[in-house]
Design an enzyme around this catalytic site. Structure first.
Site, mmCIF file in Angstrom:
data_model
loop_
_atom_site.group_PDB
_atom_site.id
_atom_site.type_symbol
_atom_site.label_atom_id
_atom_site.label_comp_id
_atom_site.label_asym_id
_atom_site.label_seq_id
_atom_site.Cartn_x
_atom_site.Cartn_y
_atom_site.Cartn_z
ATOM 1 N N LYS A 173 0.868 -1.184 0.000
ATOM 2 C CA LYS A 173 0.000 0.000 0.000
ATOM 3 C C LYS A 173 0.901 1.230 0.000
ATOM 4 O O LYS A 173 1.400 1.651 1.023
ATOM 5 C CB LYS A 173 -0.920 0.006 1.220
ATOM 6 C CG LYS A 173 -2.170 0.769 0.888
ATOM 7 C CD LYS A 173 -2.573 1.923 1.709
ATOM 8 C CE LYS A 173 -1.977 3.110 2.200
ATOM 9 N NZ LYS A 173 -1.940 4.285 1.341
ATOM 10 N N GLU A 248 8.877 2.103 11.191
ATOM 11 C CA GLU A 248 9.899 3.166 11.125
ATOM 12 C C GLU A 248 9.143 4.486 11.129
ATOM 13 O O GLU A 248 8.435 4.804 10.185
ATOM 14 C CB GLU A 248 10.743 3.000 9.857
ATOM 15 C CG GLU A 248 12.120 3.634 9.990
ATOM 16 C CD GLU A 248 12.179 5.063 9.519
ATOM 17 O OE1 GLU A 248 11.559 5.935 10.177
ATOM 18 O OE2 GLU A 248 12.832 5.301 8.492
ATOM 19 N N CYS A 282 13.459 11.122 7.077
ATOM 20 C CA CYS A 282 13.296 10.697 8.472
ATOM 21 C C CYS A 282 14.567 10.922 9.288
ATOM 22 O O CYS A 282 14.518 11.157 10.481
ATOM 23 C CB CYS A 282 12.845 9.250 8.551
ATOM 24 S SG CYS A 282 13.860 8.132 7.593
ATOM 25 N N GLU A 383 8.585 16.233 15.144
ATOM 26 C CA GLU A 383 9.099 16.133 13.778
ATOM 27 C C GLU A 383 8.270 17.025 12.855
ATOM 28 O O GLU A 383 7.101 16.727 12.617
ATOM 29 C CB GLU A 383 9.029 14.675 13.308
ATOM 30 C CG GLU A 383 9.697 14.452 11.985
ATOM 31 C CD GLU A 383 9.542 13.022 11.491
ATOM 32 O OE1 GLU A 383 10.551 12.376 11.239
ATOM 33 O OE2 GLU A 383 8.397 12.552 11.350
#
Ligand code: TXE
Length: 493
Positions: A173, A248, A282, A383
């Protein structure tokens, strides 16, 4: 215009919903491609295909060597079609073509590296001559492989390559914002000889097609790369049917510069660490920690360099970095900038949407540096996934380590110093999954990637990346069977 479709049980299919999503370029909003918009019926069909294929044993019965050869064929085919892949990746994300080309080269190395991994398994010495004890590894089963939009195919390849090597069946996906290269990958897998039903693809929104993938009892493992909030929801959903999870979830990565470092190299890398792909990475080096004695020199230079960065679309050869992925993401990042100002951080450069001629229709933000930051600030803790570097200062090694660990995340970090003993001590003290010493950013398919703490669960790449897709099975064979003799047996002498 091309319509991207689901790939279920070896067939291209439009969604049962009949709905279509337009994928628009983050650079100028033109419609790049259309994609069928999946719903629950499509997901259930894909899970059924993957489940039935796995149960049939058609793919897991292949020898390990045959699956290694398959990965090499896939790598060769992607290499053959690298231009097509790179254009598609650059089209969806508006990243520069050259960046997309690097990404596709990395994808090829991921398949080639996984092809080198030997079949695990070993004997166990039980200390009894009549017992043969062996640990074998089998595929975990049906996997849901859910990817993000920043490195769409690369992140998916970290999952697909080991899943294929292990002999799993899966449903990919991709992010609804960047589905094109996942569709190309399905073509490649089929051409390389992956049997129908092993590799399935579902397109659509996370809430509608992602959620059922994480709750269906026929799915054994979810491997997810994306945001922390979604990762938490996936883990909670997976708990109900006790699925395995590999997550992650990003980072808030400290980049620590000591006064004795090669300052020129450290600053240049700090610019790349913070502003590559406009911070949509990331492992971006968003938290710059600078020893107080070199603060002014480092920050002045960082600001000068940030101010020089040329923004632009995928076809602009002068551009050094591109737009953010969507309007929603742009607004989220602008929100962090506003918050940092309110929290008392000093805006040194950037801090607003970039609207220069040629950029007006895109989701661009000027590379931004905030000085005078501290760990209480949301801009330091959360973040933003945008082009923002926050600067904090320290005076001792211990303080640098403490600041570097003062985050719920633990994905990556860097330390810059000429004193290698200090580098090693700081690297040992930082609780992050990757530490670069006098460098920033490289990752290799051979080396494990993943996070401590809220950055995730499990590892991708390296040998551990494969093991996420395997179950260990202990086989105990008694070559001289006898009674257990535990319970009294009146009928036995
Ligand atoms: O990610 P989401 P978003 C971070 C970054 C960013 C934030 C949000 O901070 O600002 O995440 O980004 C699918 N069940 N990262 O909203 O939602 C979704 O369709 C199952 C870090 O784009 O995590 C997409 O395919 N799946 C990061 C994928 O999850 C669901 C990379 C990622 O989307 C789902 C990207 C659900 N309930 C963003 N909801 C990294 N670690 O590199 C969504 N999805």
């Amino acid at each position: 215009m091309t319509l991207l479709r689901h790939y279920i049980n070896g067939k291209w299919q439009e969604s049962a919903s009949g709905r279509v999503r337009e994928i628009r370029s983050p650079h100028d909003q033109h419609v790049v491609v259309q994609a069928t918009e999946g719903n629950l019926t499509d997901v259930l069909n894909a899970i059924e295909a993957a489940h039935t294929t796995f149960e049939s044993g058609i793919f897991r019965s292949w020898s390990w060597q045959d699956r290694q050869s398959l990965l090499l064929r896939i790598a060769d085919l992607i290499e053959r079609d690298a231009d097509i892949y790179a254009k598609a990746e650059s089209g969806d994300t508006a990243k520069r073509l050259i960046e997309a080309e690097y990404d596709i080269a990395d994808v090829i190395s991921v398949f080639r590296f996984n092809a080198t991994l030997k079949e695990p398994g070993h004997s166990v010495d039980i200390g009894r001559l009549e017992i043969e004890s062996r640990i074998a590894y089998e595929p975990v089963g049906v996997c849901a492989l859910i990817g993000p939009w920043n490195y769409p195919l690369l992140q998916i390849s970290w999952k697909v390559a080991p899943a294929l090597l292990a002999g799993c069946s899966f449903i990919v996906k991709p992010s609804e914002l960047s589905p094109s290269t996942a569709v190309l990958l399905m073509h490649t897998l089929t051409e390389a000889g992956v049997p129908a039903g092993v590799a399935n693809l579902i397109l659509g929104a996370g809430s509608e097609v992602g959620t059922p993938l994480t709750s269906d009892p026929r799915v054994d493992l979810i491997s997810f790369t994306g945001g922390l909030a979604t990762g938490r929801a996936i883990m909670a959903s997976a708990a109900r049917t006790v699925k395995k999870v590999a997550l992650e979830l990003g980072g808030k990565n400290p980049n620590i510069i000591f006064a004795d470092a090669d300052i020129d190299a450290a600053i240049d890398n700090a610019v790349t660490a913070g502003f590559l792909h406009s911070g949509q990475v990331c492992s971006a080096g968003t938290r710059l920690l600078v020893e107080a004695s070199i603060h002014d020199r480092v920050v002045d230079e960082l600001v000068r360099r940030a101010d020089e960065i040329t923004l632009g679309g995928p076809d602009n050869e002068a551009a050094e970095t591109g737009p953010l992925i969507s309007e929603g993401h742009l607004n989220k990042v602008l929100g962090y900038i506003e918050r940092a100002v309110k929290e008392g951080a000093t805006l040194r450069v950037g801090g607003k949407r970039a609207l220069a001629p040629g950029l007006e229709a895109g989701w661009y933000i000027e590379p931004t540096v905030f000085d005078g930051c501290s760990t209480e600030m949301a801009s330091v803790q959360e973040e933003s996934f945008g082009p923002i570097i926050t600067v904090e200062t320290f005076t001792t090694e211990e303080e640098a380590i403490a600041l570097g660990n003062d985050t719920i995340y633990g994905l990556s970090g860097a330390v810059w110093s000429a004193d290698l003993g200090r580098c090693d001590r700081v690297a040992a003290g930082l609780r992050h999954g990757t530490i670069w010493i006098n460098d920033y950013g490289p990752y290799r398919p051979e080396a494990e990637w993943g996070g401590f703490k809220a950055s995730g669960v499990g590892r991708e790449l390296g040998g551990s990346g494969l093991h996420e897709y395997l179950e260990a099975k202990h086989l105990w064979r008694n070559t001289s069977p006898g009674r257990s003799g535990w319970f009294r047996d009146s009928g036995h002498p």
